[in-house]
Design an enzyme around this catalytic site. Structure first.
Site, PDB file in Angstrom:
ATOM      1  CB  SER A 149      -9.096  -6.245   9.303  1.00 32.38           C
ATOM      2  OG  SER A 149      -9.734  -6.872   8.214  1.00 32.38           O
ATOM      3  CE1 TYR A 163      -4.355  -9.102   8.305  1.00 37.96           C
ATOM      4  CE2 TYR A 163      -6.615  -9.502   7.590  1.00 37.96           C
ATOM      5  CZ  TYR A 163      -5.551  -8.635   7.769  1.00 37.96           C
ATOM      6  OH  TYR A 163      -5.683  -7.316   7.425  1.00 37.96           O
ATOM      7  CE  LYS A 167      -4.838  -6.428  10.686  1.00 35.59           C
ATOM      8  NZ  LYS A 167      -3.946  -5.277  10.962  1.00 35.59           N
TER       9      LYS A 167
HETATM   10  P1  NAP Z   1       0.418  -3.414   2.170  1.00 30.57           P
HETATM   11  O1  NAP Z   1       0.334  -2.461   1.023  1.00 30.57           O
HETATM   12  O2  NAP Z   1       0.756  -4.828   1.906  1.00 30.57           O
HETATM   13  O3  NAP Z   1       1.415  -2.773   3.262  1.00 30.57           O
HETATM   14  C1  NAP Z   1       1.692  -3.458   4.432  1.00 30.57           C
HETATM   15  C2  NAP Z   1       2.804  -2.766   5.188  1.00 30.57           C
HETATM   16  O4  NAP Z   1       3.110  -3.567   6.351  1.00 30.57           O
HETATM   17  C3  NAP Z   1       4.078  -2.661   4.357  1.00 30.57           C
HETATM   18  O5  NAP Z   1       4.783  -1.496   4.666  1.00 30.57           O
HETATM   19  C4  NAP Z   1       4.845  -3.889   4.818  1.00 30.57           C
HETATM   20  O6  NAP Z   1       6.230  -3.805   4.677  1.00 30.57           O
HETATM   21  C5  NAP Z   1       4.491  -3.913   6.307  1.00 30.57           C
HETATM   22  N1  NAP Z   1       4.804  -5.241   6.824  1.00 30.57           N
HETATM   23  C6  NAP Z   1       4.282  -6.424   6.424  1.00 30.57           C
HETATM   24  N2  NAP Z   1       4.900  -7.430   7.077  1.00 30.57           N
HETATM   25  C7  NAP Z   1       5.815  -6.862   7.881  1.00 30.57           C
HETATM   26  C8  NAP Z   1       6.774  -7.375   8.808  1.00 30.57           C
HETATM   27  N3  NAP Z   1       6.930  -8.691   9.040  1.00 30.57           N
HETATM   28  N4  NAP Z   1       7.550  -6.494   9.487  1.00 30.57           N
HETATM   29  C9  NAP Z   1       7.436  -5.169   9.252  1.00 30.57           C
HETATM   30  N5  NAP Z   1       6.583  -4.626   8.392  1.00 30.57           N
HETATM   31  C10 NAP Z   1       5.775  -5.468   7.719  1.00 30.57           C
HETATM   32  O7  NAP Z   1      -0.974  -3.493   2.934  1.00 30.57           O
HETATM   33  P2  NAP Z   1      -2.068  -2.400   3.321  1.00 30.57           P
HETATM   34  O8  NAP Z   1      -3.310  -2.789   2.623  1.00 30.57           O
HETATM   35  O9  NAP Z   1      -1.554  -1.018   3.178  1.00 30.57           O
HETATM   36  O10 NAP Z   1      -2.267  -2.797   4.864  1.00 30.57           O
HETATM   37  C11 NAP Z   1      -1.947  -1.916   5.934  1.00 30.57           C
HETATM   38  C12 NAP Z   1      -2.694  -2.387   7.165  1.00 30.57           C
HETATM   39  O11 NAP Z   1      -4.092  -2.404   6.900  1.00 30.57           O
HETATM   40  C13 NAP Z   1      -2.341  -3.814   7.594  1.00 30.57           C
HETATM   41  O12 NAP Z   1      -2.312  -3.890   8.995  1.00 30.57           O
HETATM   42  C14 NAP Z   1      -3.494  -4.636   7.049  1.00 30.57           C
HETATM   43  O13 NAP Z   1      -3.677  -5.816   7.783  1.00 30.57           O
HETATM   44  C15 NAP Z   1      -4.627  -3.653   7.255  1.00 30.57           C
HETATM   45  N6  NAP Z   1      -5.809  -3.896   6.436  1.00 30.57           N
HETATM   46  C16 NAP Z   1      -5.735  -3.898   5.083  1.00 30.57           C
HETATM   47  C17 NAP Z   1      -6.885  -4.132   4.343  1.00 30.57           C
HETATM   48  C18 NAP Z   1      -6.894  -4.143   2.842  1.00 30.57           C
HETATM   49  O14 NAP Z   1      -7.949  -4.501   2.274  1.00 30.57           O
HETATM   50  N7  NAP Z   1      -5.814  -3.772   2.167  1.00 30.57           N
HETATM   51  C19 NAP Z   1      -8.111  -4.375   4.992  1.00 30.57           C
HETATM   52  C20 NAP Z   1      -8.145  -4.371   6.375  1.00 30.57           C
HETATM   53  C21 NAP Z   1      -6.987  -4.125   7.088  1.00 30.57           C
HETATM   54  P3  NAP Z   1       7.048  -4.756   3.633  1.00 30.57           P
HETATM   55  O15 NAP Z   1       7.340  -3.871   2.492  1.00 30.57           O
HETATM   56  O16 NAP Z   1       8.262  -5.214   4.392  1.00 30.57           O
HETATM   57  O17 NAP Z   1       6.149  -5.917   3.258  1.00 30.57           O
END
Ligand code: NAP
Length: 258
Positions: A149, A163, A167
């Protein structure tokens, strides 16, 4: 709108494993890999009901799915066992599952929040990598992609210290993996998304905060899950990035932090 990516069969019959693929960034990447002919083994999330898309059952390629809570040791074990039962080897391993688990100011920090955030965002990546190393070593040219991130570099915004630090661990761990696994022909890189408009920010960021972020981003918008796909395809393919390992690619609209 969902974009179609044509990797021209680079991933045809490749064994691709991805976590957190039920929605958001993970779903977009898994779909692109699947569309290009990969055999995708997808950890969808904690529960079957929470994922937002289904994989076509009528295609030549396959999708195997598993759900488990990766914040728990049992969930990691269950996921690794499932992957071991489905995959003869692993060509691409994408650690994408993760989330912030709420904004907690520094003066309210607890051991429980620290443990919850790090168990999911960093411990699960370490343990799953370790458990899947034998399958990765069976590939001719395996690629690990971690999802870090922008907050790993900036420290994140208020309330996201655990968090962001988790990361930061992922970014450093990626570089360690690259060095230690190079003799096995395994590459390890990370993408570092900026603010990507997924459920993540619907949960943790106000509309005002998101608007301000878009305004301060050089490309003047938030990212989309699909914006993260090309960097993942690039890093996953030995044909495209075979001499690249230990790198972190920012997908952030021009912000200089990765
Ligand atoms: P998202 O739409 O909230 O999806 C997150 C995914 O992770 C979902 O499939 C969720 O499953 C799974 N997850 C969360 N908690 C979990 C747990 N305890 N056990 C198993 N699975 C779990 O978020 P996203 O934006 O696509 O994020 C994907 C990755 O990118 C993450 O690692 C996040 O930290 C990173 N990221 C995101 C952003 C951003 O701005 N969106 C920026 C930097 C990095 P559930 O359905 O069970 O919740």
């Amino acid at each position: 709108m969902t974009k179609q990516y044509f990797a021209k069969g680079l991933f045809s019959n490749k064994q691709v494993v991805i976590t957190g693929a039920g929605r958001g960034i993970g779903a977009a990447v898994a779909r692109a890999m699947h569309n290009d002919g990969a055999v995708v083994t997808a950890h969808l999330g904690r529960e079957q009901s929470s994922h937002q898309w289904t994989f076509p059952a009528d295609s030549d390629t396959h999708v195997n799915t598993v759900c488990a809570d990766l914040a728990t040791l049992e969930g990691v074990e269950q996921t690794a066992d499932y992957i071991n039962s489905q995959c003869p080897h692993v060509d691409v391993l994408i650690h994408n599952a993760g989330t912030m688990l709420g904004r907690v100011p520094l003066d309210s920090m607890t051991a429980e929040h620290y443990a919850d955030v790090t168990n999911l965002n960093s411990r699960s990546v370490v343990l799953l990598t370790t458990k899947l190393l034998p399958l990765l070593k069976l590939s001719n040219a395996a690629s690990i992609i971690n999802v870090s991130s922008i907050s790993a570099a900036t420290g994140g915004s208020a309330g996201s210290s655990m968090y962001s630090a988790a990361k930061g661990f992922i970014s450093t761990y990626t570089r360690s993996l690259a060095t230690e696994l190079a003799p096995h022909g395994i590459r390890a890189n990370a993408i570092s998304p900026g603010t990507i408009d997924t459920d993540f920010h619907q949960r943790y960021s106000s509309a005002e905060k998101l608007a301000a972020t878009a305004a301060s981003t050089p490309l003047k918008r938030l990212g989309t899950a699909e914006d993260c796909v090309p960097a993942c395809l690039f890093l996953a393919s030995a044909e495209l990035s075979g001499f690249i390992t230990g790198q972190i690619i920012g997908v952030n609209g021009g912000t200089s932090y990765v």
